[in-house]
Structure formats: structure tokens, C-alpha cells
Design a protein around this motif. Structure first.
Motif, PDB file in Angstrom:
ATOM      1  N   THR A  90     -38.564 -33.141  -9.843  1.00  0.00           N
ATOM      2  CA  THR A  90     -37.207 -33.933 -10.031  1.00  0.00           C
ATOM      3  C   THR A  90     -36.676 -33.318 -11.535  1.00  0.00           C
ATOM      4  O   THR A  90     -37.368 -32.724 -12.475  1.00  0.00           O
ATOM      5  N   SER A  91     -35.318 -33.554 -11.534  1.00  0.00           N
ATOM      6  CA  SER A  91     -34.551 -32.959 -12.682  1.00  0.00           C
ATOM      7  C   SER A  91     -35.220 -33.459 -13.925  1.00  0.00           C
ATOM      8  O   SER A  91     -35.261 -33.135 -15.145  1.00  0.00           O
ATOM      9  N   ARG A  92     -35.483 -34.928 -13.775  1.00  0.00           N
ATOM     10  CA  ARG A  92     -36.177 -35.603 -15.178  1.00  0.00           C
ATOM     11  C   ARG A  92     -37.408 -35.178 -15.377  1.00  0.00           C
ATOM     12  O   ARG A  92     -37.483 -35.039 -16.668  1.00  0.00           O
ATOM     13  N   GLY A 102     -61.467 -22.252 -13.124  1.00  0.00           N
ATOM     14  CA  GLY A 102     -62.360 -22.747 -11.920  1.00  0.00           C
ATOM     15  C   GLY A 102     -61.536 -23.765 -11.135  1.00  0.00           C
ATOM     16  O   GLY A 102     -62.252 -24.546 -10.279  1.00  0.00           O
ATOM     17  N   MET A 103     -60.415 -23.877 -11.397  1.00  0.00           N
ATOM     18  CA  MET A 103     -59.538 -24.922 -10.535  1.00  0.00           C
ATOM     19  C   MET A 103     -58.141 -24.176 -10.177  1.00  0.00           C
ATOM     20  O   MET A 103     -57.629 -23.002 -10.675  1.00  0.00           O
ATOM     21  N   SER A 104     -57.527 -24.868  -9.223  1.00  0.00           N
ATOM     22  CA  SER A 104     -56.336 -24.272  -8.830  1.00  0.00           C
ATOM     23  C   SER A 104     -55.350 -24.455  -9.904  1.00  0.00           C
ATOM     24  O   SER A 104     -55.428 -25.349 -10.684  1.00  0.00           O
ATOM     25  N   THR A 105     -54.357 -23.382  -9.852  1.00  0.00           N
ATOM     26  CA  THR A 105     -53.300 -23.676 -10.988  1.00  0.00           C
ATOM     27  C   THR A 105     -52.734 -24.908 -10.869  1.00  0.00           C
ATOM     28  O   THR A 105     -52.333 -25.778 -11.930  1.00  0.00           O
ATOM     29  N   TYR A 106     -52.493 -25.472  -9.877  1.00  0.00           N
ATOM     30  CA  TYR A 106     -51.832 -26.817  -9.544  1.00  0.00           C
ATOM     31  C   TYR A 106     -52.621 -27.891  -9.884  1.00  0.00           C
ATOM     32  O   TYR A 106     -52.211 -28.921 -10.620  1.00  0.00           O
ATOM     33  N   ASP A 107     -54.122 -27.868  -9.606  1.00  0.00           N
ATOM     34  CA  ASP A 107     -54.772 -28.983 -10.303  1.00  0.00           C
ATOM     35  C   ASP A 107     -54.964 -28.899 -11.699  1.00  0.00           C
ATOM     36  O   ASP A 107     -55.076 -29.911 -12.595  1.00  0.00           O
ATOM     37  N   PHE A 108     -55.080 -27.628 -12.389  1.00  0.00           N
ATOM     38  CA  PHE A 108     -55.025 -27.545 -13.765  1.00  0.00           C
ATOM     39  C   PHE A 108     -53.862 -28.143 -14.266  1.00  0.00           C
ATOM     40  O   PHE A 108     -53.956 -28.809 -15.317  1.00  0.00           O
ATOM     41  N   ALA A 109     -52.672 -27.910 -13.738  1.00  0.00           N
ATOM     42  CA  ALA A 109     -51.612 -28.418 -14.271  1.00  0.00           C
ATOM     43  C   ALA A 109     -51.507 -30.026 -14.041  1.00  0.00           C
ATOM     44  O   ALA A 109     -50.752 -30.562 -14.952  1.00  0.00           O
ATOM     45  N   LYS A 110     -51.760 -30.569 -13.103  1.00  0.00           N
ATOM     46  CA  LYS A 110     -51.724 -31.986 -12.830  1.00  0.00           C
ATOM     47  C   LYS A 110     -52.697 -32.485 -13.936  1.00  0.00           C
ATOM     48  O   LYS A 110     -52.327 -33.450 -14.623  1.00  0.00           O
ATOM     49  N   LYS A 111     -53.980 -31.778 -14.399  1.00  0.00           N
ATOM     50  CA  LYS A 111     -55.040 -32.722 -15.186  1.00  0.00           C
ATOM     51  C   LYS A 111     -54.342 -32.447 -16.596  1.00  0.00           C
ATOM     52  O   LYS A 111     -54.443 -33.423 -17.346  1.00  0.00           O
ATOM     53  N   HIS A 112     -53.742 -31.361 -17.056  1.00  0.00           N
ATOM     54  CA  HIS A 112     -53.593 -31.016 -18.485  1.00  0.00           C
ATOM     55  C   HIS A 112     -52.200 -30.847 -18.885  1.00  0.00           C
ATOM     56  O   HIS A 112     -51.635 -30.771 -20.120  1.00  0.00           O
ATOM     57  N   LEU A 113     -51.374 -31.220 -18.012  1.00  0.00           N
ATOM     58  CA  LEU A 113     -49.714 -31.219 -18.163  1.00  0.00           C
ATOM     59  C   LEU A 113     -49.137 -32.310 -17.315  1.00  0.00           C
ATOM     60  O   LEU A 113     -48.464 -32.965 -18.367  1.00  0.00           O
ATOM     61  N   PHE A 114     -49.318 -32.342 -16.177  1.00  0.00           N
ATOM     62  CA  PHE A 114     -48.441 -33.187 -15.473  1.00  0.00           C
ATOM     63  C   PHE A 114     -48.659 -34.642 -15.697  1.00  0.00           C
ATOM     64  O   PHE A 114     -47.798 -35.606 -15.887  1.00  0.00           O
ATOM     65  N   LEU A 169     -47.710 -35.835 -19.217  1.00  0.00           N
ATOM     66  CA  LEU A 169     -46.184 -36.105 -18.960  1.00  0.00           C
ATOM     67  C   LEU A 169     -45.652 -36.961 -18.165  1.00  0.00           C
ATOM     68  O   LEU A 169     -44.567 -37.114 -18.215  1.00  0.00           O
ATOM     69  N   ASN A 170     -46.533 -37.632 -17.588  1.00  0.00           N
ATOM     70  CA  ASN A 170     -46.117 -38.899 -16.609  1.00  0.00           C
ATOM     71  C   ASN A 170     -45.489 -38.338 -15.550  1.00  0.00           C
ATOM     72  O   ASN A 170     -44.502 -38.815 -14.790  1.00  0.00           O
ATOM     73  N   ILE A 171     -45.725 -37.060 -15.060  1.00  0.00           N
ATOM     74  CA  ILE A 171     -45.083 -36.391 -13.969  1.00  0.00           C
ATOM     75  C   ILE A 171     -45.825 -36.725 -12.820  1.00  0.00           C
ATOM     76  O   ILE A 171     -47.050 -36.238 -12.673  1.00  0.00           O
ATOM     77  N   LYS A 172     -45.563 -37.683 -11.908  1.00  0.00           N
ATOM     78  CA  LYS A 172     -45.916 -38.300 -10.687  1.00  0.00           C
ATOM     79  C   LYS A 172     -45.874 -37.659  -9.420  1.00  0.00           C
ATOM     80  O   LYS A 172     -46.672 -37.754  -8.449  1.00  0.00           O
ATOM     81  N   ASP A 173     -44.751 -37.212  -9.301  1.00  0.00           N
ATOM     82  CA  ASP A 173     -44.275 -36.401  -8.054  1.00  0.00           C
ATOM     83  C   ASP A 173     -44.097 -35.197  -8.177  1.00  0.00           C
ATOM     84  O   ASP A 173     -42.923 -34.638  -9.225  1.00  0.00           O
ATOM     85  N   SER A 174     -44.564 -34.231  -7.310  1.00  0.00           N
ATOM     86  CA  SER A 174     -44.452 -32.773  -7.399  1.00  0.00           C
ATOM     87  C   SER A 174     -44.928 -32.078  -6.041  1.00  0.00           C
ATOM     88  O   SER A 174     -45.565 -32.819  -5.522  1.00  0.00           O
ATOM     89  N   TYR A 175     -44.787 -30.723  -6.128  1.00  0.00           N
ATOM     90  CA  TYR A 175     -45.019 -30.019  -5.015  1.00  0.00           C
ATOM     91  C   TYR A 175     -45.144 -28.565  -5.562  1.00  0.00           C
ATOM     92  O   TYR A 175     -44.333 -28.049  -6.291  1.00  0.00           O
ATOM     93  N   TRP A 176     -46.313 -27.807  -5.066  1.00  0.00           N
ATOM     94  CA  TRP A 176     -46.395 -26.433  -5.685  1.00  0.00           C
ATOM     95  C   TRP A 176     -46.962 -25.490  -4.331  1.00  0.00           C
ATOM     96  O   TRP A 176     -48.008 -25.649  -3.951  1.00  0.00           O
ATOM     97  N   TYR A 177     -46.063 -24.601  -3.949  1.00  0.00           N
ATOM     98  CA  TYR A 177     -46.444 -23.651  -2.872  1.00  0.00           C
ATOM     99  C   TYR A 177     -47.562 -22.877  -3.147  1.00  0.00           C
ATOM    100  O   TYR A 177     -47.613 -22.584  -4.444  1.00  0.00           O
TER     101      TYR A 177
END
Length: 327
Positions: free
Chosen positions: A215-217, A176-188, A191-199
Motif C-alpha cells: 500500500t502507499s502508506r 537460508g530463507m526466501s527474500t520475502y520471508d527474510f523481508a517479513k521477519k526483519h523489515l515488514f 515496520l508493521n507492514i501486514k499486507d504485501s505480495y512479492w512475485y
């Protein structure tokens, strides 16, 4: 300034062979490799960037995106949002139930998508030259579902970015969420991944095949998560069972690359020896030379960001020759 997550290793204590390592360093500086990180025993043993901007740049990780999709499917399974890998994809795409559609397609499951064995005619590594034609379509999901079948589902692994995009569409329907929003909430966020972009495609479905930028890190964090059995700072982000299941070799189509699991590649360290826990590594691979490589027996993660669009396997060859051999 280095993040506490990646404390710098004492060069005197590194387990890498110094002479081979020096040669590796010389080689990558002469290639179109823009960043390389090596993390071993929890320490940053090596960090290279073509220039200062590359350290903070959101890299086109291309098909490394697929391994992030795999983790997200695992998290959705853990949460009970997806029933199981044997679930027919027709549960998510009722279009497949229409009489005009090949009835065999109704037997395609999530497992088939994750292992790229649905049987579709999909010459991505052939005449399409690593550029899936769905990108030209107004409806990517429909383009994939409409491809004719060449094989029975589960018979043969054939590289197919369309599978990954269908998985992204399924994640959106299941959560019920976009893949990106689901990733932000449950993975990013964990993992303290603050900067990202997903087409995303024209329907707003994030590109499961190659749409993510990090980022590479932050790419390295996925390697650390998997090396730690799905744990991050003592929190279980994805189950250890999923980590193990997803990296196991299941199909072997491309000898130059390795075997394929659930959107992860894997290979033996020494091809002369049996496939054991101490004799294999696994990796995410993206067109142009993007890699997240994990070597469990050496507690090592190696990340490449590259612009080697005519030689995508070049970083893998350098890793095999100078890093695996340097132990």
C-alpha cells in the motif's frame, strides 16, 4: 480513520507554500496518479487517493522494489550473513567458475550489482523499453549471468534489473530463507507492514527488480525508516552507516533522473549549489510513476503511486516544481 503513525498536520502550520501546493493538488488530480502522500515533520501534510479503494490497494511499486532489496542487503550485512560488498558474486554462483564463462565475470562483486556496474550488455533503458527480457526466460538468474560484458566491472552504471534479481538470489543463498520471508521477519514485521505480495520467478526466487506490492502508506514507512537513520520506534532495523552509504551518489548516467548509489537515486535540490547534506534528496523510483522521495533537510517524505506508463518521470517533475519549490 488515520493511523497514529501518520497524525494529520495542522494546515496552518505546514511549511509548504499554499499557492504552489494548491496548484500541485490540481495537477495531480488531472494525471494518472492514483495515490500521493506527503509526510513532513512526522505529520501527514497531504493525502490523495483517486478513489477510496486506492488507500488500501496493494500497489505495483515496480522498481521501488530495488530500494527494498538494498535495505535487506544492509540488514544481512549487519547480521554477518554477508561478508562485505567486495565479495565476488561467484561465491554464490559457482557457474561463473566454469572455463566456458568469461573470466572477467569472476571479478563482479556485490558492490557492482548494487551500483548496477557489472558491465553486462543490458539495454533496459534502450531497445528493451524498460522491460527486461529475462522475464521471458525459464531461468532468470542464468539469463543475467550469461549476458556478454560490454564494460569492465565498476566502470559504468547502466540500469539493470537483472542486478537486483541476482541480489535477491544472493539473499536467499546467504540467509537460508526466501527474500520475502527474510523481508517479513526483519523489515515488514518491525515496520508493521501486514499486507504485501512479492512475485517470484520459476525457481522460486522473488523478483528483486520489480516484484513487490505494498500500500502507499506502507511504501512511506521505508521513507520514514531512512529519514530516521534506520531506526523505527527506537529500534535499529538497519545500521545508520548502511543508510548513509546506500544513498550517497556514486555514478551519474541519467541526467534527467539523477545520480545512483546502492539501489537508491539522489539529486541536488538546487543544481546551482554544491552537493551538501542540506542540498540533496534521494528516492526510490518505479516504472509508471512510483516514488518514495526523502528530503532530509525538510524532514519530508513524498510517495506517489501512478499509472503513468508513458510518463514515468512526470511525478518527479511535479515534485521538483511544486514541492521542492514550495519551501
Amino acid at each position: 480513520m488515520h493511523s497514529p503513525l501518520f497524525p494529520i498536520a495542522d494546515p496552518a502550520k505546514t511549511r509548504l507554500d499554499r499557492e504552489l501546493f494548491k496548484e500541485f493538488d490540481r495537477k495531480i488530480r488531472n494525471e494518472k496518479i492514483v495515490s500521493c502522500l506527503i509526510i513532513q515533520d512526522g505529520y501527514l501534510a497531504y493525502e490523495y487517493h483517486k478513489n477510496k479503494k486506492q488507500a488500501q490497494k496493494l500497489q505495483k511499486i515496480n522498481s521501488c522494489t530495488k530500494s527494498f532489496i538494498s535495505v535487506l542487503i544492509g540488514i544481512a550485512l549487519d547480521q554477518g550473513l554477508i561478508a562485505g560488498l567486495d565479495t565476488p558474486i561467484s561465491s554464490y554462483f559457482p557457474y561463473l567458475e566454469q572455463k566456458s564463462v568469461d573470466p572477467v565475470k569472476r571479478s563482479i562483486t556485490l558492490f557492482h550489482l548494487l551500483t548496477m556496474t557489472p558491465g553486462f550488455d543490458w539495454p533496459e533503458f534502450g531497445e528493451w523499453q524498460s522491460f527486461p527480457r529475462m522475464l521471458y526466460s525459464s531461468d532468470w538468474v542464468r539469463f543475467v549471468l550469461d549476458r556478454p560484458l560490454l564494460d569492465q566491472p565498476g566502470e559504468k552504471m547502466n540500469y539493470n534489473s537483472g542486478c537486483s534479481h541476482l541480489l535477491s538470489a544472493i539473499l536467499q543463498k546467504a540467509t537460508g530463507m526466501s527474500t520475502y520471508d527474510f523481508a517479513k521477519k526483519h523489515l515488514f514485521q518491525p515496520l508493521n507492514i501486514k499486507d504485501s505480495y512479492w512475485y517470484s520467478d520459476g525457481q522460486g526466487i522473488h523478483n528483486g527488480g520489480d516484484g513487490l506490492r505494498l500500500t502507499s502508506r506502507d511504501m512511506a514507512k521505508l521513507g520514514i525508516l531512512y529519514l530516521q537513520g534506520g531506526q523505527w520506534q527506537e529500534v535499529q532495523i538497519v545500521s545508520a552507516a548502511w543508510v548513509q552509504e546506500s544513498i550517497q551518489p556514486k555514478f551519474r548516467t541519467y541526467e534527467r533522473i539523477g545520480s545512483y548509489g546502492l539501489h537508491w537515486w539522489s539529486e541536488r535540490i538546487d543544481s546551482r549549489k554544491d552537493w551538501t547534506e542540506d542540498n540533496f534528496y534521494y528516492f526510490a523510483l518505479g516504472f509508471g510513476g512510483q516514488y518514495i522521495l526523502i528530503v532530509p533537510s525538510q524532514k519530508m517524505i513524498v510517495v506517489f503511486s501512478s499509472e503513468l506508463y508513458d510518463h514515468s518521470l512526470r511525478p518527479l517533475a511535479l515534485f521538483r516544481k511544486y514541492i521542492l519549490a514550495a519551501e
